[in-house]
Design an enzyme around this catalytic site. Structure first.
Site, PDB file in Angstrom:
ATOM      1  N   GLY A  30       0.794  -1.209  -0.081  1.00 26.02           N
ATOM      2  CA  GLY A  30       0.053  -0.166  -0.002  1.00 26.02           C
ATOM      3  C   GLY A  30       1.098   1.089  -0.094  1.00 26.02           C
ATOM      4  O   GLY A  30       2.020   1.218  -0.494  1.00 26.02           O
ATOM      5  N   LEU A  32       0.318   3.583  -2.076  1.00 27.89           N
ATOM      6  CA  LEU A  32       0.889   3.363  -3.515  1.00 27.89           C
ATOM      7  C   LEU A  32       1.246   4.849  -4.212  1.00 27.89           C
ATOM      8  O   LEU A  32       0.712   5.709  -3.915  1.00 27.89           O
ATOM      9  CB  LEU A  32      -0.366   2.838  -4.329  1.00 27.89           C
ATOM     10  N   HIS A  33       2.018   4.639  -5.137  1.00 28.75           N
ATOM     11  CA  HIS A  33       2.663   5.651  -5.904  1.00 28.75           C
ATOM     12  C   HIS A  33       2.943   5.102  -7.151  1.00 28.75           C
ATOM     13  O   HIS A  33       2.394   4.218  -7.769  1.00 28.75           O
ATOM     14  CB  HIS A  33       4.184   6.021  -5.397  1.00 28.75           C
ATOM     15  N   HIS A  36       4.438   1.780  -8.009  1.00 31.91           N
ATOM     16  CA  HIS A  36       3.338   0.511  -8.093  1.00 31.91           C
ATOM     17  C   HIS A  36       2.403   0.379  -9.366  1.00 31.91           C
ATOM     18  O   HIS A  36       2.076  -0.484  -9.955  1.00 31.91           O
ATOM     19  CB  HIS A  36       2.535   0.623  -6.829  1.00 31.91           C
ATOM     20  N   GLU A 148      12.149  -4.071  -9.958  1.00 33.66           N
ATOM     21  CA  GLU A 148      13.695  -4.070  -9.618  1.00 33.66           C
ATOM     22  C   GLU A 148      14.151  -3.222  -8.463  1.00 33.66           C
ATOM     23  O   GLU A 148      15.450  -3.314  -8.037  1.00 33.66           O
ATOM     24  CB  GLU A 148      14.289  -3.928 -10.674  1.00 33.66           C
ATOM     25  N   ASP A 150      13.423  -3.509  -5.658  1.00 35.16           N
ATOM     26  CA  ASP A 150      13.790  -4.301  -4.487  1.00 35.16           C
ATOM     27  C   ASP A 150      14.515  -5.748  -5.138  1.00 35.16           C
ATOM     28  O   ASP A 150      13.864  -6.878  -5.302  1.00 35.16           O
ATOM     29  CB  ASP A 150      12.534  -5.170  -3.689  1.00 35.16           C
ATOM     30  N   SER A 186       7.254   4.217  -0.884  1.00 30.66           N
ATOM     31  CA  SER A 186       6.282   4.605   0.065  1.00 30.66           C
ATOM     32  C   SER A 186       6.857   5.427   1.348  1.00 30.66           C
ATOM     33  O   SER A 186       6.425   6.197   1.759  1.00 30.66           O
ATOM     34  CB  SER A 186       5.521   3.342   0.766  1.00 30.66           C
ATOM     35  N   ARG A 187       8.297   4.798   1.629  1.00 31.15           N
ATOM     36  CA  ARG A 187       8.950   5.785   2.754  1.00 31.15           C
ATOM     37  C   ARG A 187       9.448   7.217   2.363  1.00 31.15           C
ATOM     38  O   ARG A 187       9.613   7.873   3.113  1.00 31.15           O
ATOM     39  CB  ARG A 187      10.195   4.630   2.987  1.00 31.15           C
TER      40      ARG A 187
HETATM   41  P1  AMP Z   1       6.279  -2.306  -1.626  1.00 28.94           P
HETATM   42  O1  AMP Z   1       4.638  -1.870  -1.587  1.00 28.94           O
HETATM   43  O2  AMP Z   1       7.013  -1.686  -1.329  1.00 28.94           O
HETATM   44  O3  AMP Z   1       6.320  -3.838  -0.972  1.00 28.94           O
HETATM   45  O4  AMP Z   1       6.323  -2.696  -3.177  1.00 28.94           O
HETATM   46  C1  AMP Z   1       5.428  -3.465  -3.972  1.00 28.94           C
HETATM   47  C2  AMP Z   1       5.953  -3.889  -5.321  1.00 28.94           C
HETATM   48  O5  AMP Z   1       6.372  -2.736  -6.071  1.00 28.94           O
HETATM   49  C3  AMP Z   1       7.448  -4.510  -5.022  1.00 28.94           C
HETATM   50  O6  AMP Z   1       7.471  -5.525  -6.054  1.00 28.94           O
HETATM   51  C4  AMP Z   1       8.408  -3.278  -5.319  1.00 28.94           C
HETATM   52  O7  AMP Z   1       9.544  -3.943  -5.677  1.00 28.94           O
HETATM   53  C5  AMP Z   1       7.658  -2.657  -6.392  1.00 28.94           C
HETATM   54  N1  AMP Z   1       8.139  -1.232  -6.262  1.00 28.94           N
HETATM   55  C6  AMP Z   1       8.207  -0.338  -5.339  1.00 28.94           C
HETATM   56  N2  AMP Z   1       8.696   0.765  -5.700  1.00 28.94           N
HETATM   57  C7  AMP Z   1       8.985   0.831  -6.999  1.00 28.94           C
HETATM   58  C8  AMP Z   1       9.556   1.570  -7.913  1.00 28.94           C
HETATM   59  N3  AMP Z   1      10.171   2.659  -7.516  1.00 28.94           N
HETATM   60  N4  AMP Z   1       9.778   1.276  -9.190  1.00 28.94           N
HETATM   61  C9  AMP Z   1       9.425  -0.232  -9.381  1.00 28.94           C
HETATM   62  N5  AMP Z   1       8.743  -0.918  -8.453  1.00 28.94           N
HETATM   63  C10 AMP Z   1       8.498  -0.685  -7.440  1.00 28.94           C
END
Ligand code: AMP
Length: 280
Positions: A30, A32-33, A36, A148, A150, A186-187
């Site tokens: 969540g 979300l940006h 995502h 990528e 992560d 998100s951070r």
């Molecule tokens: P998170 O909500 O941070 O757990 O991320 C969910 C998914 O979105 C994970 O597969 C992340 O690697 C991907 N994600 C997060 N930020 C980015 C970004 N800036 N660019 C591409 N993928 C992202």
């Protein structure tokens, strides 16, 4: 767009659709940006149905503080998802997925889990493996999308799918950045004005490493990055590593046939930011 909080209900609907529809799945925590949303758009291109989960997974946080302060913006998230063409959203409570104990299973990811994030965030990848496996069991998608951003997580999920023989194709998605180069996260919303202004320095240094990778040695580049951060008033380097993309093992010398990537983790105050870049 249909919103579900119960595993059995979303699973029932997906299983009914699965025979004649391709299912793409994007797991998220969540807040979300656009990063995502880029995963969701990519999933939309090749799947009939796109399923997004929103779940802040307690077992992948090594620091309680980070879990407590993790941004939660469900109302805005649902609006963004509706606009991006998502078909199904899964937003379970913790008790729905962890029915007995809030505890991670132990995984063996063939050493991938012992590098970088695994070294600095104890138990993190056991938490990730536990939750992604649960989601895969419930959703049973044809394709699952991972950023990528992560990169280590992406490789670990690939390894898990392979060792469990799951019929799921893992699709990697490029890092989506702000116009000043900062990788979206998100951070980022928790950064102060000064920290946010300083944060693009991380990508700037990674680009410098990339530009010099062909001509400079790995130890030179390692020193170079450490020195660049030593002088920085706001950003504190936790680790910088150049590693083999496949094994994620730290590279000491360059080999001609391997693909390398630079990985970095940096603190701005208490906020931890990660990024990476392909080098060849
Ligand atoms: P998170 O909500 O941070 O757990 O991320 C969910 C998914 O979105 C994970 O597969 C992340 O690697 C991907 N994600 C997060 N930020 C980015 C970004 N800036 N660019 C591409 N993928 C992202």
């Amino acid at each position: 767009m249909q919103v579900y909080s119960k595993s059995n209900l979303i699973q029932k609907d997906i299983l009914r659709l699965k025979n004649d529809h391709s299912i793409g799945f994007v797991p998220t925590m969540g807040a979300l940006h656009k990063g995502h949303i880029s995963l969701i758009k990519k999933a939309k291109e090749t799947n009939d149905i796109v399923v997004v989960s929103i779940f802040v997974n307690p077992t992948q946080f090594d620091k309680k503080e980070d879990l407590i302060h993790y941004p939660r913006t469900l109302k805005g998230d649902l609006k963004l998802l509706e606009e991006s063409g998502c078909d199904m959203v899964f937003t379970p409570e913790v008790s729905e997925l962890y029915t007995d104990k809030i505890e991670a299973e132990h995984f063996n990811f063939k050493g991938l889990e012992n590098q970088m994030e695994g070294k600095f965030r104890e138990g993190h990848f056991d938490g990730v493996g536990t939750i992604v496996r649960k989601f895969f069991q419930i959703i049973q998608p044809h394709h699952a999308y991972f950023g990528e951003k992560d990169f280590q997580q992406l490789q670990i999920i690939r390894s898990m799918v392979k060792s469990l023989n799951l019929p799921i194709k893992i699709i990697p998605c490029e890092i989506y950045r702000e116009s000043d180069g900062l990788a979206m996260s998100s951070r980022n919303s928790r950064l102060t004005y000064d920290q946010r202004k300083a944060a693009p320095f991380i990508y700037k240094v990674l680009k410098e490493v990339q530009a010099n990778f062909q001509t400079k040695s790995i130890s030179f580049l390692q020193n170079f990055v450490e020195e660049r951060f030593k002088q920085h008033p706001i950003l504190h380097l936790e680790y910088f590593t150049i590693a083999d993309e496949k094994t994620l093992k730290t590279a000491i010398r360059k080999g001609s046939t391997k693909k390398y990537r630079a990985f970095i983790a940096v603190y701005a105050g208490t906020i931890r930011l990660i990024d990476n870049i392909s080098l060849n």
